[in-house]
Design an enzyme around this catalytic site. Structure first.
Site, PDB file in Angstrom:
ATOM      1  CD  GLU A 155      -2.931   1.117   2.352  1.00  6.28           C
ATOM      2  OE1 GLU A 155      -3.296   0.020   2.807  1.00  6.28           O
ATOM      3  OE2 GLU A 155      -3.349   2.209   2.777  1.00  6.28           O
TER       4      GLU A 155
ATOM      5  CG  HIS B  40      -4.256   7.489   0.513  1.00  3.79           C
ATOM      6  ND1 HIS B  40      -3.866   6.875   1.671  1.00  3.79           N
ATOM      7  CD2 HIS B  40      -4.761   6.526  -0.275  1.00  3.79           C
ATOM      8  CE1 HIS B  40      -4.129   5.605   1.592  1.00  3.79           C
ATOM      9  NE2 HIS B  40      -4.669   5.365   0.407  1.00  3.79           N
TER      10      HIS B  40
HETATM   11  C1  MEV Z   1      -5.862   3.239   5.079  1.00  7.73           C
HETATM   12  O1  MEV Z   1      -5.103   2.118   4.708  1.00  7.73           O
HETATM   13  C2  MEV Z   1      -5.869   3.382   6.580  1.00  7.73           C
HETATM   14  C3  MEV Z   1      -6.747   4.511   7.131  1.00  7.73           C
HETATM   15  O2  MEV Z   1      -8.076   4.364   6.667  1.00  7.73           O
HETATM   16  C4  MEV Z   1      -6.689   4.389   8.632  1.00  7.73           C
HETATM   17  C5  MEV Z   1      -7.641   5.301   9.366  1.00  7.73           C
HETATM   18  O3  MEV Z   1      -8.688   5.683   8.821  1.00  7.73           O
HETATM   19  O4  MEV Z   1      -7.338   5.603  10.543  1.00  7.73           O
HETATM   20  C6  MEV Z   1      -6.264   5.842   6.668  1.00  7.73           C
END
Ligand code: MEV
Length: 438
Positions: free
Chosen positions: A85, A392
């Protein structure tokens, strides 16, 4: 739907690939080429990987990365991570750097006890079984002496065996609930070998026990297996700083601290959020567990059970503001090993452990807990300030450009361009098309 295949496991690797390519794919030649391209060029390394599991066709690569600058109990680490990821390693590294000049991460081992159980059925008088157990307990321990002697020399072994009565829930169901200290080994083989011997001895001794009726003598062992629920193999990791240290260009320190604590409180009470919150924690934990050759399925199962130990699934992390100080911590069960299993076989696992300065299992517990806490800090920090998508999507940009077939030169130009523009699928496509049409 293709036809069932007989004796697949007995085919040679080439024959297996041939069968798959011709029966399950539309372009057998492309399939074969792809599978061969992912083989290791060193036949010995490939053989090693082939033999980890059955029916191996090729290798399935995951990126192996490191997140540097983790100060844990005053010692610096670069933490190896295996994960697909985008943004996880970047987030971990960012958290590590953030806490580096604030005292780093502090950890504490709260227990190292592993668990295994012999599940059996006994149809008879419970009091008689309890008396029998008292008599047979030393014999049970004696019967595994050959298995435990090396572990005992190193300071580990069997902590205790208890008889537990579950007969109200399942008719005739009792168990030997056994606890172990397996030191630097995850201990699955050790524990399961002990349990299977306990089961054998239990059955044998019951047959000889004069106070039992014929029916009572006939103990039926249902199964003997370790438990991946290890609530007493527990580690805590924590960070703290004066609230004023949390000031950033995105948000004033006070507001940030309050919003952060509220976000964690929400994950504590609300299961939909708790699952995603904990998923973010597992991004860090699984990546290190995998890189160090440990069993991430066992770790996942045990941690989620722990998160639901009160009958309500909730956050694995906790946050508080106390007298102007922000405190953020995690408490998780982790049964890990740094000897045995893949740790001595997989060349990258060996390297990961070397990068971590050859940790003991306890030290690895501390490191893994910190990776989870750091990951959660980064995620919640983004969520309560800029939102998650900004970072992201930036990290995802290269994946998108690769999917769109951008050249190396186009990638360089667009990475620069998107330092100052919002990344979306449409905006990336448009920008790439613009460059390509010039
Ligand atoms: C994504 O891999 C993980 C998150 O959704 C964790 C969270 O929401 O705390 C960003």
């Amino acid at each position: 739907m293709n036809a069932p295949v007989e004796g697949f496991s007995k085919l040679s690797k080439t024959q297996k690939i041939d069968w798959i390519a011709h029966n399950c794919t539309t372009d057998p030649k492309a399939t074969k080429d792809l599978l061969e391209r992912y083989w290791n060029t060193d036949p010995d390394v490939q053989k090693l990987h082939d033999e980890f599991i059955e029916n191996t066709l090729t290798n399935y690569y995951l990126p192996f990365a490191v997140a540097p600058n983790f100060l844990i109990d005053d010692k610096l680490y670069a933490i190896p991570m295996a994960i697909e990821e985008s943004s996880v390693v970047a987030a971990a590294s960012k958290s590590a750097k953030f806490w580096l000049d604030k005292g780093g991460f502090k950890t504490e081992i709260l227990g190292t006890e592993k668990v295994g159980q012999v599940h059996f059925i006994y149809n008879g008088d419970a009091e008689k079984l309890r008396s029998f157990f008292k008599i047979v307990k030393p014999e049970l321990l004696e019967s595994v002496a050959v298995i435990t002697q090396n572990m005992e020399k190193r300071g580990g072994g069997i902590n205790n065996i208890e008889l537990r009565d579950w007969s109200e829930q399942v008719e005739g169901y009792y168990q030997l609930h056994c606890t172990f200290e397996t030191l630097d080994a995850m201990g699955a083989n050790f524990i399961n070998s002990c349990l299977e011997q306990f089961a054998k001895t239990l059955k044998e001794q019951a047959l000889l026990h004069e106070a039992f009726t014929q029916e009572e003598k006939d103990i039926e062992v249902v199964m003997s297996i370790l438990s991946n629920y290890v609530p007493n193999c527990l580690v805590k990791a924590e960070v703290s700083c004066p609230i004023s240290d949390l000031e950033s260009k995105d948000m004033p320190a006070d507001l940030f601290a309050q919003k952060f604590v509220r976000a964690v409180d929400i994950a504590n009470v609300e299961p939909y959020r708790a699952v995603t919150h904990n998923k973010g924690i597992m991004n860090g934990i699984d990546a290190v567990v995998l890189a160090t050759g440990n069993d991430f399925r066992a770790v996942e199962a045990g941690i989620h059970a722990y998160a639901a130990r009160d009958g309500h699934y909730s956050s694995l992390t906790h946050a508080k503001i106390e007298e102007g100080v922000f405190r953020f911590w995690i408490e998780i069960p982790l049964a890990l090993g740094t000897v045995g299993g893949l740790t001595t076989l997989h060349p990258l696992v060996k390297l990961a452990l070397e990068i971590l300065q050859h940790p003991s299992a306890k030290e690895l517990m501390r490191i893994v807990a910190v990776a989870g806490l750091a990951q959660n800090f980064a995620a919640v920090r983004s969520l309560v300030t800029t939102g998650i998508q900004k970072g992201h999507m930036k990290m995802h940009l290269l994946n998108m450009l690769n999917q769109m077939g951008a050249s190396e030169e186009e990638k360089v130009q667009l990475v620069e361009y998107f330092k100052h523009h919002t990344v979306t699928n449409a905006s990336v496509k448009e920008a790439l098309e613009k460059i390509q049409s010039r």
